[in-house]
Design an enzyme around this catalytic site. Structure first.
Site, short mmCIF file in Angstrom:
data_model
loop_
_atom_site.label_atom_id
_atom_site.label_comp_id
_atom_site.label_asym_id
_atom_site.label_seq_id
_atom_site.Cartn_x
_atom_site.Cartn_y
_atom_site.Cartn_z
N HIS A 12 5.97 -16.16 -0.75
CA HIS A 12 4.98 -15.28 -0.12
C HIS A 12 4.78 -14.08 -1.04
O HIS A 12 5.63 -13.19 -1.11
CB HIS A 12 5.53 -14.86 1.26
CG HIS A 12 4.68 -13.90 2.01
ND1 HIS A 12 5.14 -13.24 3.13
CD2 HIS A 12 3.41 -13.50 1.83
CE1 HIS A 12 4.18 -12.46 3.60
NE2 HIS A 12 3.12 -12.58 2.83
N SER A 29 13.63 -16.29 5.94
CA SER A 29 13.26 -15.36 4.86
C SER A 29 14.51 -14.75 4.28
O SER A 29 15.27 -14.05 4.97
CB SER A 29 12.36 -14.26 5.41
OG SER A 29 12.37 -13.18 4.49
N MET A 79 7.57 -8.58 -3.30
CA MET A 79 6.83 -7.34 -3.02
C MET A 79 6.75 -6.48 -4.27
O MET A 79 7.74 -6.33 -4.99
CB MET A 79 7.55 -6.55 -1.94
CG MET A 79 7.72 -7.34 -0.65
SD MET A 79 8.65 -6.37 0.55
CE MET A 79 8.67 -7.52 1.91
N MET A 133 3.38 -10.75 -1.93
CA MET A 133 2.77 -9.50 -1.45
C MET A 133 2.56 -8.63 -2.68
O MET A 133 3.20 -7.59 -2.86
CB MET A 133 3.69 -8.85 -0.42
CG MET A 133 3.65 -9.59 0.92
SD MET A 133 5.07 -9.21 1.98
CE MET A 133 6.22 -10.45 1.38
N ASP A 140 4.79 -15.07 10.51
CA ASP A 140 5.80 -14.31 9.77
C ASP A 140 5.87 -12.88 10.29
O ASP A 140 4.90 -12.12 10.17
CB ASP A 140 5.41 -14.34 8.28
CG ASP A 140 6.42 -13.65 7.38
OD1 ASP A 140 7.48 -13.21 7.88
OD2 ASP A 140 6.14 -13.56 6.17
N MET A 169 0.23 -13.07 9.42
CA MET A 169 1.25 -12.02 9.48
C MET A 169 1.26 -11.45 10.90
O MET A 169 0.23 -11.05 11.42
CB MET A 169 0.93 -10.89 8.50
CG MET A 169 1.22 -11.20 7.03
SD MET A 169 2.89 -11.78 6.67
CE MET A 169 3.92 -10.41 7.25
N ASP A 193 10.08 -13.65 -0.12
CA ASP A 193 9.15 -12.52 -0.02
C ASP A 193 9.17 -11.69 -1.29
O ASP A 193 10.14 -10.99 -1.57
CB ASP A 193 9.56 -11.63 1.16
CG ASP A 193 9.24 -12.27 2.49
OD1 ASP A 193 8.09 -12.67 2.70
OD2 ASP A 193 10.16 -12.39 3.33
N HIS A 199 11.92 -19.18 2.68
CA HIS A 199 10.78 -18.27 2.57
C HIS A 199 11.18 -17.11 1.66
O HIS A 199 12.18 -16.43 1.90
CB HIS A 199 10.39 -17.77 3.96
CG HIS A 199 9.17 -16.90 3.98
ND1 HIS A 199 7.90 -17.41 3.95
CD2 HIS A 199 9.03 -15.55 4.01
CE1 HIS A 199 7.02 -16.41 3.98
NE2 HIS A 199 7.69 -15.27 4.01
#
Ligand code: DX5
Ligand code: ZN
Length: 216
Positions: A65, A7, A36, A67, A174, A136, A34, A32
């Site tokens: 990913h 990540s 957000m 979020m 993760d 998660m 992330d 990966h």
């Protein structure tokens, strides 16, 4: 085959390009990513322009990913930016079946992520239509948190459902994974391992990846 998906949330953003290149060089399988939004999770990371820019420097699979609330608003932009796999959270979309099909229609692979407290059973009927489920193992929002132990049970439950309904399903985990517990999550059934702090710790990407891969 177990895949390691570092990540980049834990990368040094002042030299993100170099860090991504290092991941490729030292044997990471995926990157990966992330994303957000400060709404679904109490943190804001980075978005589409950053993904576009690192897309130019690596051919590694981009495992994005999301979020973010109501992810369907943005999935097309993420695919255009170079996402290969888009994972959306079960908790963020009231019409997740529709969004799963929408992501597929855009030509990307699709995953659903489950928060620690969301039961695996919630997505049982979607499993035949998914490429991946992300369990998660911390509450999403931050790197460097502690693995939540009851999540091991969820990985096992998902593995059973995958045996029944979709043998090709990727099972990603993760949060809070490092050299001390990577073996145990793989034994539970995980086959894609996300690691942020464990990969970027002390800036020793090569050494850390070696340790994580050797520990399988
Ligand atoms: C948390 C993110 C994770 C995080 C993992 O919301 O989804 O991908 O970067 O970091 P570590 O491996 O440090 O727990
Ligand atoms: Zn993540």
């Amino acid at each position: 085959m177990i895949k390691l998906a570092p990540s980049i949330l834990s990368a040094d953003f002042s030299k993100l390009g170099e860090d991504v290149k290092a991941l490729e060089k030292y044997g990471a399988d995926w990157v990966h990513i992330d994303v957000m939004d400060g709404m679904f999770v109490p943190n804001i990371s980075f978005g589409i322009p950053v993904i576009k820019s690192i897309r130019n420097i690596t051919s590694l699979t981009f495992d994005v990913h999301l979020m973010i609330e109501e992810p369907a608003r943005f999935v097309e932009d993420f695919v255009k930016a170079g996402a290969d796999m888009i994972t959306i959270h079960y908790e963020t979309d009231r019409h997740i079946d529709r969004t799963v099909n929408y992501i597929k229609s855009l030509g990307a692979k699709v995953g659903i992520a489950l928060n620690p407290a969301t039961p695996v059973e919630s997505i049982k009927y979607l499993i035949p239509n998914l490429d991946m489920v992300l369990i998660m193992t911390v509450n999403p929002g931050f790197g460097g948190q502690k693995y939540i132990n009851y999540c091991s049970e969820k990985i096992k439950e998902l593995k059973e459902l995958s045996n029944k309904f979709n043998k090709n399903l990727l099972i990603e985990v993760d949060g809070g994974i490092g050299k001390d517990n990577i073996k145990s999550v793989v034994e539970c059934g995980a086959n894609v391992i996300v690691a942020g702090s464990a990969v970027f710790k002390d800036g020793k990407i090569e050494e850390n990846i070696k340790i994580l891969k050797g520990d399988r």
